[in-house]
Design a protein around this motif. Structure first.
Motif, PDB file in Angstrom:
ATOM      1  N   GLY A 102       0.786  -1.106   0.065  1.00 22.58           N
ATOM      2  CA  GLY A 102      -0.125   0.095  -0.173  1.00 22.58           C
ATOM      3  C   GLY A 102       0.961   1.277   0.064  1.00 22.58           C
ATOM      4  O   GLY A 102       2.063   1.014   0.110  1.00 22.58           O
ATOM      5  N   THR A 103       0.091   2.321   0.024  1.00 21.45           N
ATOM      6  CA  THR A 103       0.961   3.643   0.023  1.00 21.45           C
ATOM      7  C   THR A 103       2.011   3.864   1.194  1.00 21.45           C
ATOM      8  O   THR A 103       3.353   4.002   0.920  1.00 21.45           O
ATOM      9  CB  THR A 103      -0.235   4.871   0.469  1.00 21.45           C
ATOM     10  N   THR A 104       1.449   3.309   2.281  1.00 19.71           N
ATOM     11  CA  THR A 104       2.639   3.455   3.596  1.00 19.71           C
ATOM     12  C   THR A 104       3.807   2.594   3.131  1.00 19.71           C
ATOM     13  O   THR A 104       5.004   3.100   3.388  1.00 19.71           O
ATOM     14  CB  THR A 104       1.878   2.763   4.636  1.00 19.71           C
ATOM     15  N   GLU A 105       3.638   1.240   2.687  1.00 19.13           N
ATOM     16  CA  GLU A 105       4.882   0.645   2.311  1.00 19.13           C
ATOM     17  C   GLU A 105       5.703   1.264   1.066  1.00 19.13           C
ATOM     18  O   GLU A 105       6.994   1.348   1.137  1.00 19.13           O
ATOM     19  CB  GLU A 105       4.493  -0.908   1.938  1.00 19.13           C
ATOM     20  N   GLU A 131       0.881  16.529   5.504  1.00 22.75           N
ATOM     21  CA  GLU A 131       1.036  14.912   5.199  1.00 22.75           C
ATOM     22  C   GLU A 131       0.415  14.018   6.095  1.00 22.75           C
ATOM     23  O   GLU A 131       0.212  14.363   7.125  1.00 22.75           O
ATOM     24  CB  GLU A 131       2.407  14.867   5.240  1.00 22.75           C
ATOM     25  N   HIS A 132      -0.221  12.906   5.600  1.00 24.53           N
ATOM     26  CA  HIS A 132      -0.655  12.033   6.446  1.00 24.53           C
ATOM     27  C   HIS A 132       0.630  11.248   7.264  1.00 24.53           C
ATOM     28  O   HIS A 132       1.727  11.315   6.648  1.00 24.53           O
ATOM     29  CB  HIS A 132      -0.991  10.688   5.375  1.00 24.53           C
ATOM     30  N   HIS A 133       0.410  10.612   8.267  1.00 26.61           N
ATOM     31  CA  HIS A 133       1.432  10.113   9.195  1.00 26.61           C
ATOM     32  C   HIS A 133       2.422   9.287   8.182  1.00 26.61           C
ATOM     33  O   HIS A 133       3.346   9.231   8.665  1.00 26.61           O
ATOM     34  CB  HIS A 133       0.884   9.307  10.324  1.00 26.61           C
ATOM     35  N   SER A 134       1.903   8.492   7.252  1.00 25.24           N
ATOM     36  CA  SER A 134       2.681   7.772   6.480  1.00 25.24           C
ATOM     37  C   SER A 134       3.569   8.211   5.414  1.00 25.24           C
ATOM     38  O   SER A 134       4.251   7.524   4.941  1.00 25.24           O
ATOM     39  CB  SER A 134       1.782   6.649   5.599  1.00 25.24           C
ATOM     40  N   ASN A 135       3.399   9.794   5.506  1.00 25.92           N
ATOM     41  CA  ASN A 135       4.449  10.544   4.616  1.00 25.92           C
ATOM     42  C   ASN A 135       5.307  11.609   5.587  1.00 25.92           C
ATOM     43  O   ASN A 135       5.944  12.574   5.213  1.00 25.92           O
ATOM     44  CB  ASN A 135       3.739  11.469   3.667  1.00 25.92           C
ATOM     45  N   SER A 183      -4.700  16.105  -0.011  1.00 23.78           N
ATOM     46  CA  SER A 183      -4.841  15.963   1.716  1.00 23.78           C
ATOM     47  C   SER A 183      -6.129  15.318   1.968  1.00 23.78           C
ATOM     48  O   SER A 183      -7.281  15.582   1.813  1.00 23.78           O
ATOM     49  CB  SER A 183      -4.877  17.132   2.343  1.00 23.78           C
ATOM     50  N   ASN A 184      -5.915  14.157   2.842  1.00 24.99           N
ATOM     51  CA  ASN A 184      -6.952  13.256   3.189  1.00 24.99           C
ATOM     52  C   ASN A 184      -7.925  13.856   4.141  1.00 24.99           C
ATOM     53  O   ASN A 184      -9.184  13.589   4.469  1.00 24.99           O
ATOM     54  CB  ASN A 184      -6.484  11.881   3.663  1.00 24.99           C
ATOM     55  N   SER A 185      -7.240  14.880   4.991  1.00 17.60           N
ATOM     56  CA  SER A 185      -8.089  15.595   5.941  1.00 17.60           C
ATOM     57  C   SER A 185      -8.566  16.956   5.590  1.00 17.60           C
ATOM     58  O   SER A 185      -9.581  17.342   6.417  1.00 17.60           O
ATOM     59  CB  SER A 185      -7.459  15.592   7.256  1.00 17.60           C
ATOM     60  N   ILE A 208       5.333  11.626  -4.955  1.00 15.00           N
ATOM     61  CA  ILE A 208       3.837  12.224  -4.736  1.00 15.00           C
ATOM     62  C   ILE A 208       2.934  11.042  -4.033  1.00 15.00           C
ATOM     63  O   ILE A 208       3.018   9.874  -4.607  1.00 15.00           O
ATOM     64  CB  ILE A 208       3.234  12.396  -6.167  1.00 15.00           C
ATOM     65  N   ASP A 209       2.376  11.384  -2.854  1.00 10.72           N
ATOM     66  CA  ASP A 209       1.611  10.469  -2.398  1.00 10.72           C
ATOM     67  C   ASP A 209       0.296  10.835  -2.849  1.00 10.72           C
ATOM     68  O   ASP A 209      -0.476  11.727  -2.652  1.00 10.72           O
ATOM     69  CB  ASP A 209       1.514  10.853  -0.765  1.00 10.72           C
ATOM     70  N   ALA A 210      -0.045   9.744  -3.667  1.00  7.07           N
ATOM     71  CA  ALA A 210      -1.422  10.004  -4.471  1.00  7.07           C
ATOM     72  C   ALA A 210      -2.590   9.117  -3.899  1.00  7.07           C
ATOM     73  O   ALA A 210      -3.638   8.683  -4.743  1.00  7.07           O
ATOM     74  CB  ALA A 210      -1.102   9.500  -6.029  1.00  7.07           C
ATOM     75  N   ALA A 211      -2.390   8.784  -2.622  1.00  6.10           N
ATOM     76  CA  ALA A 211      -3.322   7.834  -1.983  1.00  6.10           C
ATOM     77  C   ALA A 211      -4.888   8.435  -2.044  1.00  6.10           C
ATOM     78  O   ALA A 211      -5.915   7.572  -2.246  1.00  6.10           O
ATOM     79  CB  ALA A 211      -3.087   7.650  -0.570  1.00  6.10           C
ATOM     80  N   GLN A 212      -4.925   9.643  -2.004  1.00  2.00           N
ATOM     81  CA  GLN A 212      -6.282  10.252  -2.165  1.00  2.00           C
ATOM     82  C   GLN A 212      -6.583  10.649  -3.784  1.00  2.00           C
ATOM     83  O   GLN A 212      -7.696  10.662  -4.156  1.00  2.00           O
ATOM     84  CB  GLN A 212      -6.497  11.376  -1.118  1.00  2.00           C
ATOM     85  N   ALA A 213      -5.653  11.185  -4.450  1.00  2.10           N
ATOM     86  CA  ALA A 213      -5.464  11.676  -5.690  1.00  2.10           C
ATOM     87  C   ALA A 213      -6.116  10.639  -6.584  1.00  2.10           C
ATOM     88  O   ALA A 213      -7.029  10.997  -7.522  1.00  2.10           O
ATOM     89  CB  ALA A 213      -4.270  12.298  -5.978  1.00  2.10           C
ATOM     90  N   PHE A 231       0.557   4.830  -4.411  1.00  2.00           N
ATOM     91  CA  PHE A 231      -1.131   4.839  -3.856  1.00  2.00           C
ATOM     92  C   PHE A 231      -1.626   3.410  -3.322  1.00  2.00           C
ATOM     93  O   PHE A 231      -0.751   2.393  -3.502  1.00  2.00           O
ATOM     94  CB  PHE A 231      -1.996   5.174  -4.990  1.00  2.00           C
ATOM     95  N   SER A 232      -2.868   3.364  -2.769  1.00  2.00           N
ATOM     96  CA  SER A 232      -3.181   1.984  -2.406  1.00  2.00           C
ATOM     97  C   SER A 232      -4.250   1.581  -3.057  1.00  2.00           C
ATOM     98  O   SER A 232      -5.200   2.333  -3.442  1.00  2.00           O
ATOM     99  CB  SER A 232      -3.682   2.098  -0.880  1.00  2.00           C
ATOM    100  N   SER A 233      -4.600   0.156  -3.340  1.00  2.00           N
ATOM    101  CA  SER A 233      -5.533  -0.431  -4.082  1.00  2.00           C
ATOM    102  C   SER A 233      -6.961  -0.109  -3.535  1.00  2.00           C
ATOM    103  O   SER A 233      -7.936   0.184  -4.102  1.00  2.00           O
ATOM    104  CB  SER A 233      -5.223  -1.772  -3.947  1.00  2.00           C
ATOM    105  N   HIS A 234      -6.973  -0.172  -1.973  1.00  2.00           N
ATOM    106  CA  HIS A 234      -8.255  -0.294  -1.487  1.00  2.00           C
ATOM    107  C   HIS A 234      -9.221   1.194  -1.329  1.00  2.00           C
ATOM    108  O   HIS A 234     -10.395   1.251  -1.348  1.00  2.00           O
ATOM    109  CB  HIS A 234      -8.135  -0.680  -0.009  1.00  2.00           C
ATOM    110  N   LYS A 235      -8.407   2.079  -1.802  1.00  2.00           N
ATOM    111  CA  LYS A 235      -8.999   3.421  -2.125  1.00  2.00           C
ATOM    112  C   LYS A 235      -9.688   3.647  -3.618  1.00  2.00           C
ATOM    113  O   LYS A 235     -10.276   4.514  -3.778  1.00  2.00           O
ATOM    114  CB  LYS A 235      -8.164   4.694  -2.081  1.00  2.00           C
ATOM    115  N   ILE A 236      -9.187   2.779  -4.585  1.00  2.00           N
ATOM    116  CA  ILE A 236      -9.891   2.764  -5.536  1.00  2.00           C
ATOM    117  C   ILE A 236     -10.433   1.335  -5.839  1.00  2.00           C
ATOM    118  O   ILE A 236     -10.690   0.836  -7.206  1.00  2.00           O
ATOM    119  CB  ILE A 236      -9.066   3.177  -6.687  1.00  2.00           C
TER     120      ILE A 236
END
Ligand code: PLP
Length: 415
Positions: A102-105, A131-135, A183-185, A208-213, A231-236
């Motif tokens: 995922g994005t974090t890893e 940033e999200h804590h993971s960044n 930004s996720n928040s 680029i952290d594209a987890a939300q984008a 990015f993470s699969s579970h968000k899409i």
């Protein structure tokens, strides 16, 4: 406010789309579920659930290692997913797509390997205040190890990045810039193309952290000229525990492996190991094969509707939601009013977000409450957290109306 429209938004037939997502028929406390926690994770369409089950039922085998038919089928589906991801974000080569958890890893991989080879005492890594804590934490870990410094681009009271501050902090000491696209928040869309351009003018690589984008905006890594993108699969609409690191070929070749083990090697002797080619150099061990296949199915699903149609429908829903929410008495949006996505953080003045979230839950409305893994953002606004309603293209205007009613009820009950 109440509007019983047919909910065909930007060419998307929302009722039909909703029937693709079995979980959306659930009831919570006897009320139809209204799922507004999409920024945390999206629901999964039947096409993805079927793809996961098909793999385990019909061709479960390890990849790359067998000459037998099952292994070849599994390998073809797994590598097919890589090609789909590469096409989805317009990577120049399939081998620039690294499968991760995922994005974090993905961010941890880049932080650890970049730091091991390139980061030195006194160097600076530049991130932003949203940033999200993971960044944040992966960079803190490596900066601590290398006696490097983590610097932070400031934001303003609307939750927007201060580009002047970025320019000021982009000194010769900066060796890496890592920044979120969305930004996720706060929902803010950052000018990442401009950030990359300015960083590249000083030969500084950018992640680029594209987890939300990735779920709301078209991503073209070549146009962005991003060096890395996560990015993470579970968000899409794909499965959890699986994600993507895109890296430019030249950068992935320069970085050392992240983890050692099977798959990432060409030859091993006790004296010396020769590492595998890209992308396998970064994929040690048996991977999440079902995860890759599930993400591939999610991308097919998105493409079947057309991502531009989905994004347009989301934009229209966002506009409706912003109008509706800003009309709620005592509601304060935390984040920008424009140039944003449909992750809408807010406070009902005088009430704790947690209490508001609980009352909404009793009405079947799932929102997220808390710091959303961005504690520094909450500290900046001097608040304990927010309520966050995050929209997807399968949400309806009627659901937004229910949220507004739910908030009015919460205010009455708590007040
Ligand atoms: N970055 C952003 C902006 C996020 O929103 C999230 C998850 O919410 C992450 C990183 C971490 O993603 P994951 O937990 O899937 O690794």
């Amino acid at each position: 406010m109440l509007q019983n429209d047919a909910d065909i938004i930007a060419g998307i037939d929302v009722e039909k789309v909703r029937s693709d997502f079995p979980l959306l028929t659930r009831k919570i406390y006897g009320k139809p579920l209204v799922y507004f926690d999409n920024a945390a994770t999206s629901q999964k369409p039947t096409a993805v659930l079927d793809a996961l089950e098909d793999y385990y039922r019909k061709y479960n085998a390890n990849v790359h290692r067998g000459v037998h038919s099952l292994s070849q089928e599994a390998t073809e589906a797994y590598e097919g997913a890589r090609r789909k991801v590469a096409a989805y974000i317009n990577a120049a080569y399939d081998h620039e797509i690294i499968f991760t958890r995922g994005t974090t890893e993905s961010i941890n991989l880049v932080a650890a390997t970049f730091a091991r080879k390139f980061l030195k005492e006194g160097d600076v890594v530049l991130i932003s205040a949203m940033e999200h804590h993971s960044n944040i934490v992966p960079w803190q870990l490596v900066c601590e190890e290398k006696n490097a410094k983590l610097e932070v681009i400031a934001i303003n009271e609307h939750g927007e990045l201060l580009m002047d501050d970025f320019e000021k902090k982009l000194t010769d000491k900066v060796k890496f810039v890592s920044i979120t696209y969305v930004s996720n928040s706060l929902g803010t869309i950052n000018p990442v193309q401009e950030i990359i351009k300015r960083a590249h003018a000083k030969n500084i690589p950018v992640l680029i952290d594209a987890a939300q984008a990735v779920v709301h905006l078209p991503i073209d890594v070549q146009k962005l000229d991003a060096d890395f993108l996560a990015f993470s699969s579970h968000k899409i609409y794909g499965p959890t525990g699986f994600g993507i690191l895109y890296g430019k070929e030249e950068w992935l070749n320069k970085l050392p492996p992240y983890q050692g083990g099977g798959e990432m090697i060409k030859t091993v002797t006790f004296e010396k190991t020769i590492y595998n080619d890209l992308p396998y150099k970064f994929e040690a061990g048996t991977p999440d094969i079902a995860g890759a296949i599930g993400l591939g199915a999610a991308i097919d699903y998105i493409n079947s509707h057309g991502k531009d149609n989905i994004f347009k429908a989301e934009e229209e829903l966002l506009e409706y939601a912003m109008d509706a929410l800003t009309s709620v008495k005592g509601l304060r949006i935390v984040g920008p009013l424009t140039n944003r996505v449909g992750s809408i953080s807010f406070l009902l003045e005088g009430f704790h977000p947690f209490d508001v979230g609980e009352i909404l839950d009793k009405q079947g409305i799932a929102v997220r409450t808390g710091h959303h893994c961005t504690q520094p953002v909450m500290d900046f606004f001097c608040i304990p957290g927010t309520v966050r309603a995050s929209l997807s293209f399968y949400n309806t205007r009627e659901e937004i109306d229910k949220l507004v009613k739910g908030l009015e009820k919460a205010r009455m009950m708590l007040g």
